[in-house]
Design a protein around this motif. Structure first.
Motif, short mmCIF file in Angstrom:
data_model
loop_
_atom_site.label_atom_id
_atom_site.label_comp_id
_atom_site.label_asym_id
_atom_site.label_seq_id
_atom_site.Cartn_x
_atom_site.Cartn_y
_atom_site.Cartn_z
N HIS A 73 0.85 -1.19 0.00
CA HIS A 73 0.00 0.00 0.00
C HIS A 73 0.88 1.24 0.00
O HIS A 73 1.85 1.31 0.75
N HIS A 93 0.90 4.63 1.31
CA HIS A 93 0.17 5.35 2.36
C HIS A 93 0.21 6.85 2.07
O HIS A 93 1.28 7.44 2.00
N TRP A 134 4.61 7.09 2.33
CA TRP A 134 5.43 5.90 2.57
C TRP A 134 4.69 4.69 2.08
O TRP A 134 3.46 4.71 1.93
N HIS A 172 4.16 0.45 2.48
CA HIS A 172 4.39 -0.62 3.45
C HIS A 172 3.48 -1.79 3.15
O HIS A 172 2.54 -1.69 2.35
N HIS A 192 0.57 -4.54 3.48
CA HIS A 192 -0.83 -4.39 3.89
C HIS A 192 -1.56 -5.73 3.77
O HIS A 192 -2.75 -5.78 3.47
N HIS A 201 -6.83 6.02 10.06
CA HIS A 201 -6.30 6.29 8.72
C HIS A 201 -7.35 5.98 7.66
O HIS A 201 -8.02 4.96 7.73
N HIS A 226 -7.84 5.64 3.43
CA HIS A 226 -7.23 5.57 2.11
C HIS A 226 -7.95 6.53 1.15
O HIS A 226 -9.00 7.07 1.47
N HIS A 245 -9.11 2.38 8.63
CA HIS A 245 -8.66 1.45 9.69
C HIS A 245 -7.82 2.15 10.74
O HIS A 245 -7.35 3.26 10.56
N HIS A 265 -4.37 2.47 12.55
CA HIS A 265 -2.99 2.23 12.11
C HIS A 265 -2.11 1.72 13.24
O HIS A 265 -0.89 1.65 13.09
CU1 C2O Z 1 -0.50 2.91 6.21
CU2 C2O Z 1 -4.07 1.18 5.20
O1 C2O Z 1 -2.25 1.95 5.69
#
Ligand code: C2O
Ligand code: CU
Length: 460
Positions: free
Chosen positions: A63, A65, A128, A130, A132, A391, A393, A442, A444
């Motif tokens: 993902h 971010h 960033w 990372h 997922h 967080h 998206h 979600h 984090h």
């Molecule tokens: Cu940093 Cu859904 O994530």
């Protein structure tokens, strides 16, 4: 590689040995085998395609971010890259899903590699990338699957901010180590990769060693000049309150110029900065405010003992001229008007039946909790029992209120993660734009996320 419209990157996630603690070997799972992974740089408005491959023994999903990204490149937790050896082997993952009360991995799709296409129709910011992966994000990020992705644009370039060797991305992340030097992820100990529900897992995994860009308590030698520090809290669960020690004369040594979603309107001086997991603070520190030879520590006022130290800056005498500037006006930010919101929705982040839930429900892929319309502004209200960094998206938001009051000192600008403290209510305004499809909301705290504190919304 680049062509007229696109920049291309290729990244393979693999295990490698790193020297993190003196005299000890640590196995990391890193993008290109390094922790953090390579820093990707994009130009605003220019497409970036990242081809990810996976030489690890577990599936991955990547993902971006803070990326404004269509669903099919967003690293949806069931859009997986097959582990080494191919197929859909999910070694060590079944137990995790069951533990979290999840309906397993049904619906997962596997590809031997994935091209993630990022249109990059977004302003300059510190993003960033990372892991997922469904139910396994916590342990995989803990092992090292995280890296910076910087977006640059002309607006920012024209400001004259510190750059080149005086621009430092700082990924701050705590880790614990076993006696043999390996990462100690409590839930994985002696458990063949299947976490047990210990308190240390339930509340989020903490370490007692603070790493900055993968190194414990590093020392940076700096000139008596301004530096731009792009701070990211890359920790699974730890919050920080950062301060310079000593403070420069007159205080206000941490001059914030940006947040998750890029530049603020104007610089804001802070004595301390609070960072929840996944938040970014873009800060200028002017080391010319100290005499040459000063050692300035970056400390964590929320830590104790080994977790109260983050890193140190040793100020040299040289360095020559500093031609950087921090203009009084950095950018302009359109205010989203809460009065024009098309809907207000409430999401309660809480523990229920020994699991972390949103509105009482564990994450279930394919079940959508909201269907916002593209182009519209909505108010989303987050209410918590525990500390949860929330967080979203797809689109950045603006904090409208905190506990019914004005936004807090660290809420300014465009955000994609908001630090919601225990028993707080935070309202954000968000405009959904460009891409129809399923996206995620979600916590984090990555263990909370793995334990099902995640939900989908569907833009249409
Ligand atoms: Cu940093 Cu859904 O994530
Ligand atoms: Cu949480």
């Amino acid at each position: 590689r680049s062509d007229a419209t696109t920049d291309y990157y290729e990244i393979t996630a693999r295990a490698a040995t790193a020297r993190i603690l003196p005299g000890q070997d640590t196995e990391v799972w890193g993008y290109q085998g390094t922790f953090p992974g390579p820093t990707i740089e994009s130009r605003s408005g220019r497409r970036t395609v990242v081809t990810h491959r996976n030489a690890l023994p577990h599936a991955t999903a990547v993902h971006l971010h803070g990326g404004h990204t269509p669903h099919d490149s967003d690293g949806y937790p069931l859009d997986l890259i097959s582990p080494q050896g191919g197929g859909d082997a999910m070694a060590g993952m079944g137990g995790m899903s069951k533990m979290a009360g999840m309906p397993g991995m049904s619906g997962a799709t596997f590809q031997p590699q994935r091209d993630y296409t990022y249109p990059m129709n977004q302003r300059a910011a510190t993003l960033w990338y990372h892991d997922h992966t469904m139910g396994f994000t916590g342990p995989q990020v803990y092992r090292g699957l995280a890296g910076f992705h910087l977006v640059r644009d002309d607006e920012e370039a024209a400001l004259g901010l510190p750059h080149g060797p005086r621009e430092l991305p700082l990924m701050i992340a705590d880790r614990a180590f076993a006696a043999d030097g390996s990462f100690a992820y409590p839930a994985l100990d002696g458990n063949e990769g299947k976490p047990g529900v210990t308190d240390a897992y339930m509340n989020g995994v903490l370490g007692d060693v603070i790493l900055v860009n993968g190194a414990p308590w590093p020392v940076a030698r700096v000139d008596r000049a301004r530096y731009r520090l792009r701070m990211l809290n890359g920790s699974n669960a730890r919050r920080y309150r950062l301060a310079l020690d000593p403070q420069p004369p007159g205080g206000g040594g941490l001059l914030q110029i940006g947040s998750d979603g890029g530049l603020l309107e104007r610089p804001t001086a802070h004595d301390t900065l609070e960072l929840a997991p996944a938040e970014r603070f873009d800060v200028v520190v002017d080391f010319a405010r100290y005499p040459a030879g000063t050692s300035v520590r970056l400390v964590n006022q929320l830590g104790s003992g080994s977790t109260s130290e983050v890193m140190r800056f040793d100020i040299g005498s040289g360095g020559g001229a500093d031609d950087s500037r921090v203009p009084a006006k950095l950018s302009s930010i359109e205010r989203l008007d809460p009065a024009k919101a098309a809907a207000t929705r409430t999401f309660v982040f809480q523990k229920s039946q020994n699991n972390w839930t949103i509105n009482g429900d564990e994450y279930r892929p394919g079940r959508s909790l909201a269907s916002p319309k593209l182009g519209q502004v909505e108010i989303w209200r987050f209410i918590t029992d525990f500390h949860h960094p929330v967080h979203m998206h797809l689109d950045p938001f603006q904090v409208v209120s905190r506990n019914g009051d004005a936004p807090g000192a660290y809420d300014a600008g465009w955000k994609d993660t908001v630090d919601v403290l225990p028993a707080q209510g935070v309202e954000v305004a968000v405009r959904f734009t460009d891409y129809a499809g399923r996206f995620l909301l979600h916590c984090h705290n990555l263990e909370h996320e793995d334990m099902a504190m995640m939900a989908e919304f569907t833009t249409e």
